[in-house]
Motif scaffolding. Structure first.
Motif, PDB file in Angstrom:
ATOM      1  N   THR A 157     -36.871  -3.712  48.098  1.00 16.82           N
ATOM      2  CA  THR A 157     -37.904  -2.766  47.702  1.00 16.82           C
ATOM      3  C   THR A 157     -37.759  -2.448  46.212  1.00 16.82           C
ATOM      4  O   THR A 157     -36.693  -2.641  45.642  1.00 16.82           O
ATOM      5  CB  THR A 157     -37.785  -1.430  48.466  1.00 16.82           C
ATOM      6  N   PRO A 158     -38.793  -1.888  45.588  1.00 17.69           N
ATOM      7  CA  PRO A 158     -38.667  -1.448  44.200  1.00 17.69           C
ATOM      8  C   PRO A 158     -37.682  -0.288  44.050  1.00 17.69           C
ATOM      9  O   PRO A 158     -37.161  -0.057  42.963  1.00 17.69           O
ATOM     10  CB  PRO A 158     -40.089  -0.994  43.834  1.00 17.69           C
ATOM     11  N   TYR A 159     -37.433   0.439  45.147  1.00 17.88           N
ATOM     12  CA  TYR A 159     -36.552   1.608  45.098  1.00 17.88           C
ATOM     13  C   TYR A 159     -35.074   1.226  45.081  1.00 17.88           C
ATOM     14  O   TYR A 159     -34.226   2.042  44.763  1.00 17.88           O
ATOM     15  CB  TYR A 159     -36.828   2.525  46.285  1.00 17.88           C
ATOM     16  N   GLY A 160     -34.786   0.002  45.459  1.00 17.34           N
ATOM     17  CA  GLY A 160     -33.414  -0.480  45.511  1.00 17.34           C
ATOM     18  C   GLY A 160     -33.298  -1.577  46.551  1.00 17.34           C
ATOM     19  O   GLY A 160     -34.214  -1.771  47.365  1.00 17.34           O
ATOM     20  N   PRO A 161     -32.191  -2.295  46.555  1.00 17.61           N
ATOM     21  CA  PRO A 161     -32.011  -3.363  47.528  1.00 17.61           C
ATOM     22  C   PRO A 161     -31.989  -2.829  48.959  1.00 17.61           C
ATOM     23  O   PRO A 161     -31.457  -1.756  49.223  1.00 17.61           O
ATOM     24  CB  PRO A 161     -30.644  -3.957  47.169  1.00 17.61           C
ATOM     25  N   SER A 162     -32.577  -3.597  49.857  1.00 18.25           N
ATOM     26  CA  SER A 162     -32.469  -3.293  51.285  1.00 18.25           C
ATOM     27  C   SER A 162     -32.299  -4.612  52.021  1.00 18.25           C
ATOM     28  O   SER A 162     -32.591  -5.679  51.487  1.00 18.25           O
ATOM     29  CB  SER A 162     -33.698  -2.529  51.787  1.00 18.25           C
ATOM     30  N   ARG A 163     -31.811  -4.487  53.245  1.00 20.40           N
ATOM     31  CA  ARG A 163     -31.540  -5.696  54.026  1.00 20.40           C
ATOM     32  C   ARG A 163     -31.956  -5.470  55.470  1.00 20.40           C
ATOM     33  O   ARG A 163     -31.686  -4.417  56.043  1.00 20.40           O
ATOM     34  CB  ARG A 163     -30.040  -6.011  53.974  1.00 20.40           C
ATOM     35  N   LEU A 164     -32.639  -6.442  56.054  1.00 22.66           N
ATOM     36  CA  LEU A 164     -32.982  -6.421  57.469  1.00 22.66           C
ATOM     37  C   LEU A 164     -31.920  -7.208  58.221  1.00 22.66           C
ATOM     38  O   LEU A 164     -31.738  -8.398  57.956  1.00 22.66           O
ATOM     39  CB  LEU A 164     -34.364  -7.041  57.684  1.00 22.66           C
ATOM     40  N   THR A 165     -31.201  -6.542  59.128  1.00 20.45           N
ATOM     41  CA  THR A 165     -30.085  -7.194  59.810  1.00 20.45           C
ATOM     42  C   THR A 165     -30.428  -7.655  61.223  1.00 20.45           C
ATOM     43  O   THR A 165     -29.849  -8.607  61.709  1.00 20.45           O
ATOM     44  CB  THR A 165     -28.875  -6.251  59.878  1.00 20.45           C
ATOM     45  N   GLY A 166     -31.362  -6.989  61.901  1.00 18.58           N
ATOM     46  CA  GLY A 166     -31.696  -7.349  63.275  1.00 18.58           C
ATOM     47  C   GLY A 166     -32.291  -8.743  63.359  1.00 18.58           C
ATOM     48  O   GLY A 166     -33.329  -9.010  62.759  1.00 18.58           O
ATOM     49  N   GLY A 167     -31.635  -9.636  64.096  1.00 23.81           N
ATOM     50  CA  GLY A 167     -32.108 -11.008  64.210  1.00 23.81           C
ATOM     51  C   GLY A 167     -31.839 -11.864  62.984  1.00 23.81           C
ATOM     52  O   GLY A 167     -32.262 -13.009  62.928  1.00 23.81           O
ATOM     53  N   HIS A 168     -31.156 -11.293  61.995  1.00 29.33           N
ATOM     54  CA  HIS A 168     -30.867 -12.016  60.752  1.00 29.33           C
ATOM     55  C   HIS A 168     -29.369 -11.881  60.439  1.00 29.33           C
ATOM     56  O   HIS A 168     -28.973 -11.009  59.680  1.00 29.33           O
ATOM     57  CB  HIS A 168     -31.691 -11.448  59.596  1.00 29.33           C
ATOM     58  N   PRO A 169     -28.549 -12.736  61.031  1.00 26.34           N
ATOM     59  CA  PRO A 169     -27.102 -12.588  60.847  1.00 26.34           C
ATOM     60  C   PRO A 169     -26.621 -12.829  59.423  1.00 26.34           C
ATOM     61  O   PRO A 169     -25.571 -12.328  59.033  1.00 26.34           O
ATOM     62  CB  PRO A 169     -26.501 -13.614  61.812  1.00 26.34           C
ATOM     63  N   THR A 170     -27.389 -13.582  58.648  1.00 28.45           N
ATOM     64  CA  THR A 170     -26.995 -13.828  57.259  1.00 28.45           C
ATOM     65  C   THR A 170     -28.027 -13.223  56.318  1.00 28.45           C
ATOM     66  O   THR A 170     -29.212 -13.119  56.650  1.00 28.45           O
ATOM     67  CB  THR A 170     -26.861 -15.338  56.961  1.00 28.45           C
ATOM     68  N   ILE A 171     -27.572 -12.839  55.166  1.00 35.91           N
ATOM     69  CA  ILE A 171     -28.445 -12.241  54.169  1.00 35.91           C
ATOM     70  C   ILE A 171     -29.400 -13.304  53.636  1.00 35.91           C
ATOM     71  O   ILE A 171     -29.004 -14.453  53.416  1.00 35.91           O
ATOM     72  CB  ILE A 171     -27.593 -11.586  53.060  1.00 35.91           C
ATOM     73  N   SER A 172     -30.676 -12.940  53.470  1.00 36.27           N
ATOM     74  CA  SER A 172     -31.655 -13.923  53.005  1.00 36.27           C
ATOM     75  C   SER A 172     -31.461 -14.213  51.519  1.00 36.27           C
ATOM     76  O   SER A 172     -30.840 -13.432  50.795  1.00 36.27           O
ATOM     77  CB  SER A 172     -33.080 -13.401  53.249  1.00 36.27           C
ATOM     78  N   ASP A 173     -32.025 -15.317  51.078  1.00 38.31           N
ATOM     79  CA  ASP A 173     -31.934 -15.678  49.660  1.00 38.31           C
ATOM     80  C   ASP A 173     -32.530 -14.580  48.785  1.00 38.31           C
ATOM     81  O   ASP A 173     -32.004 -14.265  47.719  1.00 38.31           O
ATOM     82  CB  ASP A 173     -32.647 -17.002  49.390  1.00 38.31           C
TER      83      ASP A 173
END
Length: 199
Positions: A157-173
Motif C-alpha cells: 500500500t502507499p501507507y507502507g508495506p503489507s503482506r497477504l499470508t493466507g494461501g501465500h506461504p512465500t512473500i510475493s515478488d
C-alpha cells in the motif's frame, strides 16, 4: 552512521520476514545500519514478566533503542484493523520519550501482514501511524511511482508495506520489492533529516 530501528511483533514469522527485507533495503544506503528488535508477548489474564532475552530471533526492544534511533519502522500483524497487543503494550510505555521529544523530527513508517485480502491491512497501517504522529515523527510511505504498487495482487500500500499470508506461504515478488524500497526510503530520509534541526 544512520541507525534505523526496525521494531516489530511477529507470532508466525510473516512480519519478521518483512522486517528482514526492510533491513536489507535500509542497508542498501551507504552508512545506514538496520537494528532489528521485537517485543515480548503479553499475558491475556494478568501482567506477566517475560525473560529478558528471547529464546530466538532479535533481542527485545528497549526505550533506549527508540531514543537512540535515527528512524523507525514499526511492524505488526493485523488484529482487527489494529496492531497486536504486545506492540501496543510496548508503545504505551513510551510516555517518557514523548515528554522529552526524543522521537520528534525523526522519520517513521509502518508495515503489516494479514491472513486475508480484506483483513484490514490499510486500517492497521493507519492506526499504527497515530502513536508516531503523537511522538512528532515524520511519516514515510511508498510513492505511487513504485511500479510494484500497481502490479501487486496480494499486499502493498502507499501507507507502507503489507503482506497477504493466507494461501501465500512465500512473500510475493511485489511485496518483496515494496519492503526493500520502503527500507531504503526510510534510511535516505533519516540520513537527510539527521542533524537538520527539525523536531
Amino acid at each position: 552512521m544512520t541507525d534505523i530501528l526496525i521494531l516489530y511483533y511477529s507470532r508466525f514469522g510473516h512480519t519478521a520476514a518483512m522486517a528482514n527485507l526492510i533491513a536489507r533495503g535500509v542497508e542498501e544506503v551507504p552508512g545506514a545500519v538496520a537494528k532489528l528488535r521485537t517485543v515480548p508477548d503479553v499475558s491475556p489474564v494478568c501482567a506477566a514478566t517475560a525473560d529478558s532475552i528471547p529464546g530466538s530471533g532479535p533481542p527485545y526492544a528497549t526505550l533506549e533503542d527508540l531514543q537512540n534511533c535515527d528512524g523507525l519502522a514499526l511492524g505488526s500483524p493485523t488484529h482487527f484493523g489494529n496492531m497486536a497487543a504486545p506492540l501496543k503494550h510496548f508503545l504505551d510505555s513510551t510516555s517518557g520519550l514523548w515528554f522529552s521529544g526524543a522521537l520528534s523530527g525523526k522519520p517513521g513508517g509502518v508495515f503489516t501482514a494479514t491472513s486475508s485480502m480484506h483483513g484490514g491491512q490499510e486500517l492497521t497501517l493507519m492506526t499504527m501511524m497515530v502513536p508516531l504522529l503523537h511522538h512528532g515523527m515524520l511519516l514515510v510511505g511508498i510513492p505511487s511511482r513504485e511500479a510494484a504498487l500497481g502490479q501487486t495482487q496480494t499486499g502493498g500500500t502507499p501507507y507502507g508495506p503489507s503482506r497477504l499470508t493466507g494461501g501465500h506461504p512465500t512473500i510475493s515478488d511485489e511485496e518483496h520489492q515494496i519492503c526493500r524500497v520502503f527500507g531504503k526510503r526510510l534510511a535516505l530520509a533519516a540520513a537527510a533529516l539527521k542533524g537538520s534541526g527539525i523536531d
